[in-house]
Write a protein that holds these residues in place. Structure first.
Motif, PDB file in Angstrom:
ATOM      1  N   LYS A   1       3.439 -18.993   0.258  1.00 30.61           N
ATOM      2  CA  LYS A   1       3.580 -17.583  -0.141  1.00 30.61           C
ATOM      3  C   LYS A   1       5.013 -17.077   0.064  1.00 30.61           C
ATOM      4  O   LYS A   1       5.628 -16.554  -0.856  1.00 30.61           O
ATOM      5  CB  LYS A   1       2.604 -16.700   0.675  1.00 30.61           C
ATOM      6  N   SER A   2       5.522 -17.258   1.282  1.00 28.90           N
ATOM      7  CA  SER A   2       6.878 -16.767   1.557  1.00 28.90           C
ATOM      8  C   SER A   2       7.900 -17.527   0.720  1.00 28.90           C
ATOM      9  O   SER A   2       8.902 -16.955   0.283  1.00 28.90           O
ATOM     10  CB  SER A   2       7.216 -16.914   3.041  1.00 28.90           C
ATOM     11  N   THR A   3       7.643 -18.804   0.476  1.00 26.01           N
ATOM     12  CA  THR A   3       8.566 -19.593  -0.339  1.00 26.01           C
ATOM     13  C   THR A   3       8.626 -19.044  -1.765  1.00 26.01           C
ATOM     14  O   THR A   3       9.705 -18.925  -2.349  1.00 26.01           O
ATOM     15  CB  THR A   3       8.134 -21.077  -0.346  1.00 26.01           C
TER      16      THR A   3
ATOM     17  N   MET B   1       6.147  -7.283   0.079  1.00 28.85           N
ATOM     18  CA  MET B   1       5.931  -6.997   1.503  1.00 28.85           C
ATOM     19  C   MET B   1       5.234  -8.201   2.112  1.00 28.85           C
ATOM     20  O   MET B   1       4.091  -8.496   1.782  1.00 28.85           O
ATOM     21  CB  MET B   1       5.046  -5.762   1.667  1.00 28.85           C
ATOM     22  N   ASP B   2       5.944  -8.900   3.000  1.00 30.15           N
ATOM     23  CA  ASP B   2       5.391 -10.128   3.585  1.00 30.15           C
ATOM     24  C   ASP B   2       4.679  -9.789   4.891  1.00 30.15           C
ATOM     25  O   ASP B   2       5.316  -9.520   5.897  1.00 30.15           O
ATOM     26  CB  ASP B   2       6.508 -11.146   3.807  1.00 30.15           C
ATOM     27  N   GLU B   3       3.379  -9.787   4.867  1.00 27.96           N
ATOM     28  CA  GLU B   3       2.530  -9.455   6.023  1.00 27.96           C
ATOM     29  C   GLU B   3       2.927  -8.138   6.695  1.00 27.96           C
ATOM     30  O   GLU B   3       3.174  -8.100   7.904  1.00 27.96           O
ATOM     31  CB  GLU B   3       2.544 -10.601   7.037  1.00 27.96           C
ATOM     32  N   PRO B   4       2.953  -7.050   5.914  1.00 35.28           N
ATOM     33  CA  PRO B   4       3.418  -5.779   6.489  1.00 35.28           C
ATOM     34  C   PRO B   4       2.456  -5.193   7.523  1.00 35.28           C
ATOM     35  O   PRO B   4       2.877  -4.387   8.348  1.00 35.28           O
ATOM     36  CB  PRO B   4       3.511  -4.848   5.277  1.00 35.28           C
TER      37      PRO B   4
HETATM   38 MG   LIG Z   1       4.770 -16.543   5.252  1.00 30.95          MG
END
Ligand SMILES: [Mg+2]
Ligand SMILES: Nc1ncnc2c1ncn2[C@@H]1O[C@H](COP(=O)(O)OP(=O)(O)OP(=O)(O)O)[C@@H](O)[C@H]1O
Length: 496
Positions: free
Chosen positions: A44-46, A168-171
């Motif tokens: 996901k973050s990638t 928004m990454d795991e806000p």
């Molecule tokens: Mg991640």
């Protein structure tokens, strides 16, 4: 006809021989809230980094914004020009600057020769704050704000930079329930204003609540993109893990002697007259809303804060801890809820992070652990926790968020404690891994370890605790056997 804010096709991202993304496609509508979901380490973050120009994908990719031309990769300035912004978990706000200075920081850096007069700056900041209908003082130093408020500052900052797409990454990972609700409200407001939001979260209920569509990744592969309407949490976890995630309630157990007991424990302003005992092999759930005193009690049991009154007994003997070092030596381990900041030393290797409690806190006077012994200790816990680590000598920062969590757990388990206090142990951890972590917790209890499980997730307490204390305003409000109520009822009692 649908207007798309973003279309990305055929994204493959390699790190050395490892493919973090394989031929993934993703699109985003104008004004849509779209979730990226999947287990820890699925990519996901990638994917966010590829779309923001941090990583350059393999040839064959196509990425395009709005009605513009698509390209094989994105540079950071392409992303900026197209109004693409990311709010990472660390928020990247400046604590020594004011709210207003933080919010207008990007435009200031973009044209330093045309410094924005402070009146103009204030006007713009006030406009954004009013638009979001939030409570922020432009003159306050950001260093004095809570995480939730810093997050608002980060959101205002990308709005000032005219964001069209916000990732928004795991806000919500480090927010309370109330703060989460208010963030979700803001996300809806952004979407109503035509801004597209890509939202990453492991809390499936809020994903289904706020998002229009969800894209699921598994091991770097695209599983599919689905409307959330008509989707259940159960179906979504199956898409993420490929398995039916099903946890059986623990059922009746037999326990040993009392391992830890507290009598009338009081710390002014935090909690009062708290008494309970945990027996060997027992999992005690400690629940209640954020601010009810859960974490404060844990910090006192762990020797971080002194009690004003009351007693702590370990195996029947009164103990008094001058520091957490004393508590660790006495056999208490505490997995803090603030793992992002307190848990790990990011630039140190995975091995050293796992061994850190053993090295620093137990070794007094310092003993020398042979490197082979260290690496053995580390690999055995990594394997037990099913952590995805290609090489334990790498810095812990290359691990995905959820796998970092497991390293924090590993480092405390390496101290082989009598009493293990777990504070919100599954925040940021995917559904499959949550089940895995609790399997381990149950195994540890079966060896006679006493577990104190702090959580506000009713389902976790319901499934895994043998007994549960509900705290309210620093006092034990109720004690119950989770098996006597259903999960909905427990949820109600916690939130009452
Ligand atoms: Mg991640
Ligand atoms: N710079 C890098 N070098 C090597 N491997 C990397 C790098 N960045 C990511 N990875 C690996 O790529 C995989 C995907 O990581 P990513 O951070 O995208 O996962 P994620 O889906 O965001 O997980 P989480 O939910 O835990 O945050 C992981 O196995 C990770 O270790």
């Amino acid at each position: 006809m649908t207007d798309y804010a973003l279309k990305a096709e055929n994204i493959t991202q390699k790190f050395g021989a490892f493919s973090a993304l394989k031929n993934v496609s993703f699109d985003l509508k104008v004004g849509e809230v779209h979730c990226l979901a999947g287990e820890n380490g699925c990519g996901k973050s990638t994917l966010i980094k590829v779309i923001n120009g941090v990583h350059r994908p393999e040839p064959g990719a196509r990425i395009g914004f709005g009605s513009g031309q698509s390209a094989g990769h994105i540079t950071p300035s392409d992303a900026k020009r197209n109004g693409v912004h990311v709010i990472w978990q660390d928020l990247a706000v400046f604590p020594d600057l004011t709210v207003a200075e933080n919010i207008t920081f990007d435009s200031f850096v973009a044209s330093p020769l045309k410094p924005v007069g402070s009146r103009d700056r204030k006007r713009r900041v006030n406009e954004i704050i009013a638009r979001l209908d939030i409570d922020l003082d432009p003159d306050e130093l950001v260093g004095n704000l809570s995480i939730a408020k810093r997050q608002l500052v980060a959101i205002c900052r990308v709005l000032d930079a005219d964001a069209k797409i916000i990732f928004m990454d795991e806000p919500t990972a480090s927010l309370t329930r109330k703060e989460t609700e208010s963030l979700l409200r803001i996300v809806r407001r952004l979407s109503a204003a035509g801004i597209s939001v890509v939202f990453v979260s492991h809390r499936l209920a809020e994903v289904l609540d706020v998002c229009e569509r969800v894209t699921v990744l598994r091991d770097g592969n695209l599983v599919g993109t689905y409307p959330t309407e008509g989707m259940s949490q159960k179906k979504l976890s199956k898409l993420m893990t490929g398995m039916d995630v099903h946890e059986e309630p623990r059922g009746p157990q037999t326990f040993g002697e009392t391992a830890i007991e507290v009598k009338g424990l009081t710390r002014r302003g935090e909690f009062a007259d708290v008494s309970f005992a945990v027996r060997r092999g027992e999992i005690l759930g400690l629940t209640g809303l954020m601010g009810s005193g859960r974490t404060e009690i844990a910090l006192t049991l762990f020797g971080m804060n002194k009690a004003d009154a009351g007693q702590i007994l370990l195996e029947g003997k009164p103990v008094s801890f001058g520091s957490n070092k004393d508590a660790i030596a006495a056999g208490i381990a505490y997995v803090s809820e603030d793992r992002l900041n307190l848990g790990l030393i990011q630039n140190q290797s995975i091995i050293n992070n796992t061994a850190i409690t053993v090295l620093d806190d137990l070794a007094d006077p310092p003993v020398f652990l042979a490197p082979s012994r260290l690496s053995q200790l580390c690999t055995s816990w990594i394997a037990r926790l099913k952590t995805k680590v290609s090489d334990p000598r790498l810095p812990v920062s290359v691990l995905s968020g959820g796998n970092q969590q497991r390293i924090v757990l590993a480092k405390w388990l390496a101290t082989n404690p009598k009493v293990l206090i777990l504070d919100a142990p599954t925040v940021g951890v995917d559904v499959g891994a949550k089940a895995g972590i609790f399997e381990i917790v149950r195994d540890l209890a079966a060896t006679g370890m006493s577990i104190i499980l702090i959580s506000d997730e009713a389902s976790e307490i319901h499934t895994h605790a043998d007994r549960c204390l509900i705290l309210r305003n620093g006092r034990i409000h109720q004690q119950l056997d989770p098996a006597d109520v259903d999960e909905e009822k427990l949820e109600e009692l916690i939130n009452a």
